[in-house]
Write a protein that holds these residues in place. Structure first.
Motif, mmCIF file in Angstrom:
data_model
loop_
_atom_site.group_PDB
_atom_site.id
_atom_site.type_symbol
_atom_site.label_atom_id
_atom_site.label_comp_id
_atom_site.label_asym_id
_atom_site.label_seq_id
_atom_site.Cartn_x
_atom_site.Cartn_y
_atom_site.Cartn_z
ATOM 1 N N GLY A 168 71.703 55.103 71.845
ATOM 2 C CA GLY A 168 71.380 55.687 73.144
ATOM 3 C C GLY A 168 71.404 54.641 74.236
ATOM 4 N N GLU A 174 68.140 59.369 73.081
ATOM 5 C CA GLU A 174 69.009 60.205 72.246
ATOM 6 C C GLU A 174 70.429 59.626 72.098
ATOM 7 O OE1 GLU A 174 70.828 64.779 72.627
ATOM 8 O OE2 GLU A 174 69.930 63.760 74.341
ATOM 9 N N SER A 175 71.019 59.808 70.915
ATOM 10 C CA SER A 175 72.404 59.359 70.697
ATOM 11 C C SER A 175 73.366 60.183 71.544
ATOM 12 C CB SER A 175 72.787 59.529 69.218
ATOM 13 O OG SER A 175 72.015 58.685 68.411
ATOM 14 N N HIS A 176 74.334 59.524 72.139
ATOM 15 C CA HIS A 176 75.359 60.187 72.956
ATOM 16 C C HIS A 176 76.674 59.439 72.717
ATOM 17 C CE1 HIS A 176 77.726 61.392 76.444
ATOM 18 N NE2 HIS A 176 76.858 62.355 76.666
ATOM 19 N N GLN A 179 77.563 56.485 74.956
ATOM 20 C CA GLN A 179 76.715 55.330 74.679
ATOM 21 C C GLN A 179 77.116 54.670 73.346
ATOM 22 O OE1 GLN A 179 74.873 56.495 77.440
ATOM 23 N NE2 GLN A 179 74.589 54.311 77.763
#
Ligand code: GRG
Ligand code: ZN
Length: 312
Positions: A168, A174-176, A179
Motif C-alpha cells: 500500500g 490497503e494493497s493497490h 502501489q
C-alpha cells in the motif's frame, strides 16, 4: 480479433501537442511533463520517436527545472518527484541525460528522504511508496543511488507489505496494483526482490483478471487498461506472468482502441486519452505483441534505452 492501429495512435499522439487550448489540455496543464513522457514513450515503442522535434522538447523540459534542481509539471510550476522522474525519463529517451547537472538533481531528490527511509514527494512532505519509487528510479537512471540510504529506503517499502502479499501507500494501507508496481519496481531496481512473497503476490495479481480479459486494480473493481501496465509489469518482475490469460488481455486492450481517430481508452467505448494510450501500447509490448519495441517493466522505458544507459 482486431489489430493494433499503430499508425492512428502515432497520429493521435503527434496532434495532441498542436491542440494546446482544448479542455483536456487545460485540465492537465500542471502535469504536462508527465503527459509528454507518456506520449513520447508510446511513440518510441511504436518506432516513431523520430517524428518529434527533439530540440524543442528538450529545451522545454529544461525550462521546467526549478532552481532547487527538481522539475515542475510545466514552466514556472513547483518541483515534485513526479515531474522530476518524467524529465529524466524524457532525456533518457533522447540519450541526453548528460546535459543535466546530475549532482544538483540528485541532491534535490536525496533531501526528500526521511529518517525512516521513506520519501516525501516535495517540500510539503506527503509520504507515499509512490515517492520511494520515483526517487529510486530517478537516481538509478542518473547512476546516483549512492546519494540516498538504499537500505533504509528498502526497509520502509517492506514495512508497507500486507498479509495478502501486496503493498500500500503507507504502512497498514490497503494493497493497490498501482502501489504494488511502485514497490516491486523499486525493489527490482535495488536488487531486493527476494523480500517479495512471489507466489502470494502473484496469486493476488492474477486474480485481477476479470471475465472480459481486462485487469482491475483491486478486488470488486472494474477493469481498466491502465492496469495492463501496473499489474502486468509487476507480474513480469516477479516472474509470474504466465498466471494470467494473455490472449484475452490482448483482446481487451485492442477493444479499447478508437480505430478511427487513434488513441486508447480505459474501457471499451470510453473517450481516449494519452495516459491510457500509453498503458495500452506498453501493456501490449509487455505481452510481446508483434512490431513493438520491448519495454522494461521496472524503469518504464524501452529496453534499448535502458541498455544504452547501463551498458555504457
Ligand atoms: C513511470 C510508470 C511510471 C510511474 C510513475 C506515479 C507513479 C510512478 C505510479 C502511480 C501508481 C498508482 C498509484 C497508480 C494507480 C492509478 C489509479 C488508476 C488510481 C485509481 O484508483 P481508484 O481506486 O480506481 O480510484 P479503481 O480502478 O480502483 O476503481
Ligand atoms: Zn485507468
Amino acid at each position: 480479433m482486431g489489430q493494433l492501429a499503430a499508425e492512428k495512435h502515432t497520429k493521435y499522439i503527434l496532434q495532441i501537442e498542436k491542440k494546446k487550448d482544448d479542455i483536456e489540455s487545460a485540465l492537465t496543464e500542471h502535469l504536462r511533463i508527465n503527459g509528454a513522457y507518456w506520449g513520447l514513450t508510446t511513440l518510441d515503442i511504436l518506432g516513431n520517436l523520430k517524428a518529434v522535434e527533439q530540440e524543442a522538447v528538450i529545451s522545454w523540459v529544461m525550462s521546467c527545472q526549478h532552481e532547487s534542481g527538481g522539475f515542475g509539471g510545466n514552466i514556472g510550476h513547483d518541483p515534485h518527484l513526479l515531474y522530476t522522474l518524467s524529465a529524466i525519463q524524457i532525456l533518457s529517451l533522447f540519450n541526453k541525460t548528460q546535459i543535466l547537472n546530475i549532482p544538483k538533481v540528485s541532491t534535490y531528490i536525496s533531501t526528500l528522504q526521511n529518517k525512516d527511509g521513506s520519501f516525501s514527494g516535495d517540500k510539503w512532505g506527503e509520504i507515499d511508496t509512490r515517492f520511494s519509487y520515483l526517487a529510486i528510479c530517478s537516481l538509478s537512471l542518473l547512476n546516483s543511488l549512492d546519494k540516498i540510504n538504499v537500505e533504509k529506503a528498502v526497509e520502509y517499502i517492506i514495512s508497507c507489505k500486507n498479509l495478502d502479499g501486496g503493498f500500500g501507500c503507507t504502512p497498514g494501507a490497503e494493497s493497490h496494483s498501482g502501489q504494488i508496481f511502485c514497490c516491486v519496481g523499486a525493489l527490482a531496481i535495488t536488487g531486493c526482490l527476494h523480500y517479495v512473497d512471489k507466489d502470494l503476490l502473484g496469486w493476488w495479481l492474477c486474480e485481477r483478471q476479470v471475465k472480459s480479459g481486462g485487469l482491475n486494480g483491486r478486488p470488486e473493481k472494474l477493469p481498466d487498461v491502465c492496469y495492463s501496465w501496473w499489474v502486468l509489469s509487476s507480474l513480469i518482475m516477479i516472474d509470474r506472468v504466465d498466471w494470467i490469460d494473455k490472449e484475452k488481455l490482448v483482446k481487451f486492450i485492442l477493444e479499447c482502441q478508437d480505430i478511427e481517430n487513434g488513441g486508447i481508452s480505459d474501457r471499451p467505448d470510453d473517450a481516449v486519452d494519452v495516459f491510457h494510450t500509453y498503458f495500452g501500447v506498453a501493456g501490449l509490448s509487455l505481452l510481446e505483441y508483434p512490431g513493438l519495441k520491448a519495454i522494461d517493466p521496472a524503469y518504464a522505458l524501452p529496453v534499448d534505452v535502458i541498455n544504452r544507459l547501463f551498458l555504457k
